[in-house]
Design an enzyme around this catalytic site. Sequence first.
Site, PDB file in Angstrom:
ATOM      1  N   SER A 101       0.833  -1.203   0.000  1.00 37.56           N
ATOM      2  CA  SER A 101       0.000   0.000   0.000  1.00 37.56           C
ATOM      3  C   SER A 101       0.859   1.240   0.000  1.00 37.56           C
ATOM      4  O   SER A 101       1.997   1.233   0.472  1.00 37.56           O
ATOM      5  CB  SER A 101      -0.938   0.026   1.215  1.00 37.56           C
ATOM      6  OG  SER A 101      -0.195   0.045   2.417  1.00 37.56           O
ATOM      7  N   CYS A 102       0.303   2.331  -0.564  1.00 37.21           N
ATOM      8  CA  CYS A 102       0.945   3.642  -0.583  1.00 37.21           C
ATOM      9  C   CYS A 102       0.079   4.574   0.256  1.00 37.21           C
ATOM     10  O   CYS A 102      -0.675   4.124   1.111  1.00 37.21           O
ATOM     11  CB  CYS A 102       1.101   4.125  -2.015  1.00 37.21           C
ATOM     12  SG  CYS A 102       2.048   5.643  -2.189  1.00 37.21           S
ATOM     13  N   ALA A 103       0.140   5.876   0.008  1.00 35.39           N
ATOM     14  CA  ALA A 103      -0.628   6.832   0.813  1.00 35.39           C
ATOM     15  C   ALA A 103      -2.120   6.630   0.648  1.00 35.39           C
ATOM     16  O   ALA A 103      -2.881   6.702   1.617  1.00 35.39           O
ATOM     17  CB  ALA A 103      -0.253   8.263   0.425  1.00 35.39           C
ATOM     18  N   ARG A 106      -3.278   4.252  -2.126  1.00 41.28           N
ATOM     19  CA  ARG A 106      -3.478   3.229  -3.141  1.00 41.28           C
ATOM     20  C   ARG A 106      -2.986   1.862  -2.704  1.00 41.28           C
ATOM     21  O   ARG A 106      -1.992   1.740  -1.981  1.00 41.28           O
ATOM     22  CB  ARG A 106      -2.736   3.620  -4.425  1.00 41.28           C
ATOM     23  CG  ARG A 106      -3.346   4.770  -5.165  1.00 41.28           C
ATOM     24  CD  ARG A 106      -2.435   5.249  -6.277  1.00 41.28           C
ATOM     25  NE  ARG A 106      -1.349   6.083  -5.745  1.00 41.28           N
ATOM     26  CZ  ARG A 106      -0.428   6.649  -6.504  1.00 41.28           C
ATOM     27  NH1 ARG A 106      -0.441   6.467  -7.806  1.00 41.28           N
ATOM     28  NH2 ARG A 106       0.499   7.409  -5.962  1.00 41.28           N
TER      29      ARG A 106
END
Length: 538
Positions: free
Chosen positions: A479-481, A483
């Site tokens: 996972s990203c910020a 997404r």
Amino acid sequence: MMKAIQRFGGALFTPAMLFAFAGVVVGLGTLFTTEAIMGPIAAADTTWTKAWTVVLDGGWTVFNQLPLLFAVALPIGLAKRQAGRCCLEAFVSYLTFNYFVSSMLSSWAPRLGVDFSASAGSAQGVATIAGIRTLDMGVAGALLVSGVVIVLHNRLFDTHLPEWLGVFSGSTFVYMVSFVAMLPLAGAVVLTWPKVQVGMHVFQQIILGAGSAGVGIFVFLERVLIPFGLHHLLYAPFYYDNVIVQGGIYAAWANALPRLAAAGQPLADLAPWASLTATGWSKLFGIPGIAAAFYATARPERRKRVLALLVPVTLTSILCGVTEPIEYTFLFVAPQLFVVHAALAACLSMAMNAFGVVGVFSGGLIEMSSLDFVPLAATHGQTYLVALAIGLCFSAVYFVVFRFLILRLDLRTPGRAGEGDVCLNTQDEYRDAHGMPRAQDGRRLGADGEKADVDREDAYALRLVELLGGAGNIEGITSCATRLRVDVRDPGRVAAGGAFVAAGARGAVCAGRAVQVIVGLNVTQVAERVERALGLDG
């Protein structure tokens, strides 16, 4: 290759997520311990100052230990299994690497052109990491070591040893091999890194000499790389490493706050190296202009629904600096607008820089307030009034340009297309329309015979797995910020972006076998539930 780069870029963001809170603590601590602002209560020997110094010293944790944090955080996104154990292996191997480097320099520093007697953190390229005096490689050294360990972990963690050697299996075996690998790696580093430091110094001068034009190019590239998930790779070396200034822009700015708060000279003269963090101005002023254009161009009968869609994502951009929700709103239907957005963001940052507005401005209003506006308002408030005037002018420019292009090109932005273009259908509605069973009637993937939770979040995670082609189509997930970054075996089995929107996500982008599902700020919780649905939580 693109998939690997995207995963690496997403992994870089993990420790950066801690900056929001750490920045608030450092900003407030600096404000309350600066005598020029607070008056006699903030004198060096007062109880007030001593108490806030304790809090402030704790707030420095993230900025002072960046290399260590990156070394530990990288496996979270890149280890294929047992990421927690890989974090431990990377941590110990990174310390081992630095002990090797320290010992080599203690014996041969003069021959290598290194002044090992220089104070840590100076321009001589020496640092202290976890109490170890070593070469100042910044985040680059941590990523190098951690990357080697991750490769070894993914290949060797499940190696089967004879029973009588069982005590050396798993993480112990990975560390044994890593220990051996760190010796030649440390040797190569002490031979080459001093020369790299000389090259970095030359590069610093070139970037700083480019002025506003360099800032504009940097911001434009940062924006246009967002759809590919590669923007972290662009800014991370500048913000967190020694490319522009010793320790990285964030750490250097936080360390300079007391001096900046007490000085009356222009910030552009005091800290010109901070100019590249101007990526946040478009989040603060550009996104509201875009949202206003979407609202103004929506059909009158749909504007209320459009407003309900735009208000939360606009506030997310302004307060938190997270722009993906609204950017992806128009990226799918009108990608040409995204290029215009990147160009306007570059112009806005160049204007700010030209008028001497310099500081850490890469996040949202919360981060900017903690690291700029609150601690520096007393001595540099006029600069921020100039920034406000420039920003509001560009909000109007954004609105006019976007409104003109939407109407002129008849772009299908929210509220202008079909009847359902501004509403998010439920997953059960989507299932019903496609003849599929309701979520609560299915089984949790990865756990045979176990009924799926009726809880809404678990059902949502299950639906995302199905849209990604099922559990068997998913190779890895991070996972990203905002997404989910998913590696799939067969891109053809992944549903269209509209199906993800119908399920409750903001959209999805598929680039080969790398899929990005835009979820929102609760992405960490969603990722956890997706992993649970895949049977990966154990």
